[in-house]
Design a protein around this motif. Structure first.
Motif, mmCIF file in Angstrom:
data_model
loop_
_atom_site.group_PDB
_atom_site.id
_atom_site.type_symbol
_atom_site.label_atom_id
_atom_site.label_comp_id
_atom_site.label_asym_id
_atom_site.label_seq_id
_atom_site.Cartn_x
_atom_site.Cartn_y
_atom_site.Cartn_z
ATOM 1 N N SER A 283 12.512 4.739 7.867
ATOM 2 C CA SER A 283 13.163 4.584 6.563
ATOM 3 C C SER A 283 12.194 4.350 5.401
ATOM 4 N N PRO A 284 11.064 3.636 5.566
ATOM 5 C CA PRO A 284 10.186 3.427 4.398
ATOM 6 C C PRO A 284 9.740 4.725 3.734
ATOM 7 N N VAL A 285 9.279 5.685 4.529
ATOM 8 C CA VAL A 285 8.805 6.934 3.934
ATOM 9 C C VAL A 285 9.971 7.790 3.447
ATOM 10 N N ILE A 286 11.106 7.762 4.128
ATOM 11 C CA ILE A 286 12.264 8.548 3.697
ATOM 12 C C ILE A 286 12.822 8.016 2.385
ATOM 13 N N VAL A 287 12.883 6.693 2.258
ATOM 14 C CA VAL A 287 13.362 6.093 1.008
ATOM 15 C C VAL A 287 12.405 6.404 -0.133
ATOM 16 N N GLN B 31 0.827 -1.196 0.000
ATOM 17 C CA GLN B 31 0.000 0.000 0.000
ATOM 18 C C GLN B 31 0.867 1.253 0.000
ATOM 19 N N GLN B 32 1.933 1.244 0.842
ATOM 20 C CA GLN B 32 2.787 2.417 0.959
ATOM 21 C C GLN B 32 3.516 2.702 -0.340
ATOM 22 N N VAL C 187 -0.494 12.369 11.146
ATOM 23 C CA VAL C 187 -0.430 12.668 9.713
ATOM 24 C C VAL C 187 -0.385 11.354 8.945
ATOM 25 N N SER C 188 -1.240 11.184 7.970
ATOM 26 C CA SER C 188 -1.285 9.936 7.211
ATOM 27 C C SER C 188 0.023 9.703 6.461
ATOM 28 N N TYR C 189 0.288 8.434 6.176
ATOM 29 C CA TYR C 189 1.495 8.080 5.448
ATOM 30 C C TYR C 189 1.520 8.754 4.071
ATOM 31 N N GLU C 190 0.365 8.827 3.412
ATOM 32 C CA GLU C 190 0.283 9.447 2.097
ATOM 33 C C GLU C 190 0.638 10.927 2.178
#
Length: 339
Positions: A189-193, A30-31, A151-154
């Motif tokens: 790291s997932p969102v930063i990458v 999803q991310q 704050v949502s991941y999106e």
């Protein structure tokens, strides 16, 4: 985005879904599906994260979001309708004020950051600029955006993609910015990458020495999860094979850093990104025939991971090396033949 580009980025999602060290498969898919389908943004006190896992953060964010939605549902229909109608106007005002401030505070965007992602995306593209703020303020913005569990991941990805367009990433990278990113990697790291590192790699011509050095330090940092390191490796294959981006020596240095930290006995070494890198090299060789860095990258890949590569992949690398004009290409051909 086109169906072709969606299919391209779905390869990254599938790769992480096969990786046992990654976050739960449904969450990663999803991310990444959302992150890598986002269009690029048009030019335009730190906290401790130790002990907070991505799953814990995600759980708290869901709880906070649920509370916000519950509170919103108790409002009268008239009030809700009025808020939805006026949101872009007040949000644009808040974003303009934030962009003009040298030391803006993330709290001033509290309402804006909770807008639906479909509303926030065009607003940020049009009004959010992070060139005026100081380097410490940008570091604080990034830290606040990824650690705010409400704050949502999106929306985090939208905000970080705006940060990636800041002038601070187009010149010598300030130490405070680099230090902040490295400090956030263990838990975020997932969102930063997905929203910062890969977008910065999308424009090799802008990958100056200081920026490449920062990315290499992030990759080699002890806090960088291996699954996220491999997602960078997979993301690079998609940039080249699906988006037709031409790499350069700065990118090859980043790729060397990836090879240096991924263990040779990694269970997924025989699949995913590794199966696609020979195709990357075959495609780049005629475009960078005199690149010693590309030749060095080929040799490192064969020497370290050659036993995990099929004969067809080794043949691809040998063929690519044959297109180079540098003397070191002979070493690549011989190393591939020995495997």
């Amino acid at each position: 985005m086109s169906d072709t580009l969606d299919d391209a980025w779905s390869l990254v999602s599938q790769y992480l879904a096969d990786n046992p060290q990654s976050l739960p498969q449904s969450q990663q898919q999803q991310q990444l599906s959302y992150s890598l389908s986002l269009p690029p943004v048009q030019p335009t006190p730190l906290i401790q994260t130790t002990g907070r896992t991505p799953l814990t953060i995600r759980r708290k964010r869901r709880q906070a979001t649920s509370a916000i939605q519950s509170s919103t549902s108790t409002s009268t229909p008239t009030a809700a309708s009025s808020s939805a109608t006026t949101a872009p106007e007040w949000a644009a005002t808040d974003l303009r004020a934030f962009s003009s401030n040298v030391s803006p505070h993330f709290a001033s965007l509290s309402k804006v950051c909770h807008l639906p992602s479909a509303t926030l995306l065009p607003l940020c593209h049009q009004y959010l600029r992070l060139d005026t703020c100081s380097a410490p303020a940008l570091a604080s913005f990034i830290q606040a955006a990824v650690t705010d569990t409400t704050v949502s991941y999106e929306n985090q990805q939208i905000l970080l993609r705006c940060a990636a367009q800041s002038r601070w990433f187009s010149e010598a990278i300030p130490a405070v910015l680099q230090t902040q990113l490295i400090a956030l990697l263990p838990d975020h790291s997932p969102v930063i990458v997905a929203a910062l590192m890969l977008p910065l790699l999308e424009s090799p011509e802008k990958l100056h020495a200081s920026l490449a050095s920062m990315l290499i330090k992030c990759i080699k940092s002890k806090g960088m999860p291996l699954a996220s390191t491999e997602s960078v490796a997979m993301g690079i294959t998609t940039l080249v094979l699906e988006k037709a981006i031409v790499l350069n020596d700065s990118t090859y240095l980043v790729m060397e850093a990836l090879l240096s930290v991924i263990p040779v006995d990694r269970p997924s070494s025989a699949s995913g990104w590794l199966k696609r890198w020979p195709s990357v090299m075959q495609k780049m060789a005629p475009m960078n025939p005199d690149s010693r860095k590309l030749c060095s990258l080929m040799l490192l890949l064969v020497n370290k991971f050659g036993t995990h590569l099929a004969v067809s992949h080794l043949d691809q690398i040998s063929s690519a090396a044959g297109l180079l004009t540098v003397p070191q290409k002979k070493a690549v051909v011989l190393a591939a033949a020995r495997k």
